[in-house]
Scaffold this active site. Structure first.
Site, PDB file in Angstrom:
ATOM      1  N   CYS A  26      37.289  77.473 -47.177  1.00 37.09           N
ATOM      2  CA  CYS A  26      37.641  76.748 -48.401  1.00 37.09           C
ATOM      3  C   CYS A  26      37.847  75.272 -48.089  1.00 37.09           C
ATOM      4  CB  CYS A  26      38.891  77.351 -49.032  1.00 37.09           C
ATOM      5  SG  CYS A  26      39.316  76.607 -50.625  1.00 37.09           S
ATOM      6  N   CYS A  27      38.610  74.976 -47.027  1.00 37.91           N
ATOM      7  CA  CYS A  27      38.811  73.575 -46.646  1.00 37.91           C
ATOM      8  C   CYS A  27      37.479  72.907 -46.290  1.00 37.91           C
ATOM      9  CB  CYS A  27      39.777  73.473 -45.459  1.00 37.91           C
ATOM     10  SG  CYS A  27      41.511  73.778 -45.857  1.00 37.91           S
TER      11      CYS A  27
ATOM     12  N   CYS B 155      46.734  70.641 -51.334  1.00 40.04           N
ATOM     13  CA  CYS B 155      46.336  71.374 -52.540  1.00 40.04           C
ATOM     14  C   CYS B 155      47.513  72.219 -53.042  1.00 40.04           C
ATOM     15  CB  CYS B 155      45.152  72.279 -52.228  1.00 40.04           C
ATOM     16  SG  CYS B 155      43.616  71.398 -51.861  1.00 40.04           S
TER      17      CYS B 155
ATOM     18  N   CYS C 152      48.265  75.771 -51.740  1.00 38.50           N
ATOM     19  CA  CYS C 152      48.485  75.848 -50.288  1.00 38.50           C
ATOM     20  C   CYS C 152      49.667  74.999 -49.830  1.00 38.50           C
ATOM     21  CB  CYS C 152      47.222  75.412 -49.545  1.00 38.50           C
ATOM     22  SG  CYS C 152      45.800  76.453 -49.893  1.00 38.50           S
TER      23      CYS C 152
ATOM     24  N   CYS D  21      43.890  71.288 -41.692  1.00 44.37           N
ATOM     25  CA  CYS D  21      42.791  71.612 -42.594  1.00 44.37           C
ATOM     26  C   CYS D  21      41.436  71.323 -41.980  1.00 44.37           C
ATOM     27  CB  CYS D  21      42.938  70.857 -43.906  1.00 44.37           C
ATOM     28  SG  CYS D  21      42.934  69.079 -43.703  1.00 44.37           S
TER      29      CYS D  21
END
Ligand code: SF4
Length: 255
Positions: A126-127, A209, A212, A237
């Protein structure tokens, strides 16, 4: 200092020399010195308190540094509002770099939209989509990358230099706040009336985010609220865990 003399690679001693030069300068002098070396210089801001200090310095002194942010699509509303407020305040443009919609869709299909809670691999994926690919676009053609990293943010950042070679991105990373502690940052923000994210007052010293990031408890490290469900104390990240080193060469043609 031979940062601008093409075409031979910049040797390690020049990066060491740059680091030593920056050590003796103020924040504004550090930024101005790097911006004056002739390469495109990019500052990526997360709108955190450290980054706001740097943005204010760039804006107030009209330094020729491009300011960019990674608009991941999962930021807090407070952070998104602060982008606009900061632009208005300092009369500069903060360029937003977004993830590619197709990449986000492919991620969601494979892992689920919030699949990052399920595994470290899913979180890194995702990162990668929402941060690392947009970061690559933000840094395209840059010779210097300014960051708000500080030694006091975590044990993982305790040895942060002022200048280091980022071999993954083939540029020199500059950390002009490396030696500032959080109390100095807060005092500077108050003295200069710099706008900051209201979430800092609600227990979020480090803000990423929304899904997170959580508030930290008293006594916890500054970055304890980032990806808190993971056990690895060195969790990051991926933006700042490249093979950064002060000892590697960089092609002078980039500068
Ligand atoms: S911090 Fe969370 S939501 Fe943001 S890119 Fe990384 S895994 Fe995705």
């Amino acid at each position: 200092m031979t940062i601008n003399t093409p075409p031979q690679p910049i040797p390690q001693h020049d990066i060491t020399s740059l680091d030593e030069t920056l050590r003796h300068l103020s924040l504004v002098e550090r930024l101005a010195f790097v911006a004056g070396l002739g390469s495109r210089t990019v500052f990526t801001t997360s709108l955190g308190i450290e980054d706001q200090v740097i943005t204010a310095a760039i804006g107030m002194h009209r330094l020729p540094i491009d300011v960019a942010t990674l608009e991941t699509g999962r930021l807090f509303a407070e952070t998104v509002r602060l982008i606009d407020e900061t632009e208005d305040r300092y009369g500069l443009t903060i360029t937003r770099f977004h993830p590619e919609p197709d990449d986000v869709s492919a991620y969601a299909e494979k892992y689920g939209l919030n699949g990052f809670y399920e595994s470290v691999e899913a979180r890194h994926a995702c990162c990668h989509v929402r941060k690392l690919i947009p970061l690559g676009k933000a840094l395209k053609g840059a010779g210097f990358w300014i960051t708000g990293l500080r030694r006091g943010q975590s044990g993982n950042r305790a040895a942060t230099p002022f200048a280091e070679f980022d071999s993954d991105r083939n540029l020199i990373k500059i950390n002009p706040l490396a030696d500032w502690d959080i109390e100095t940052i807060k005092a500077h923000v108050a003295a200069e009336n710099i706008p900051v994210n209201p979430l800092h007052e609600r227990g979020y010293p480090s803000i990423g985010c929304e899904p997170c990031t959580r508030a930290i408890k008293p006594g916890e490290p500054e970055r304890a609220g980032r990806w808190w469900w993971e056990n690895d104390e060195k969790r990051e990240c991926g933006l700042h865990v490249a093979e950064a080193t002060q000892a590697s060469p960089i092609p002078a043609s980039r500068h």
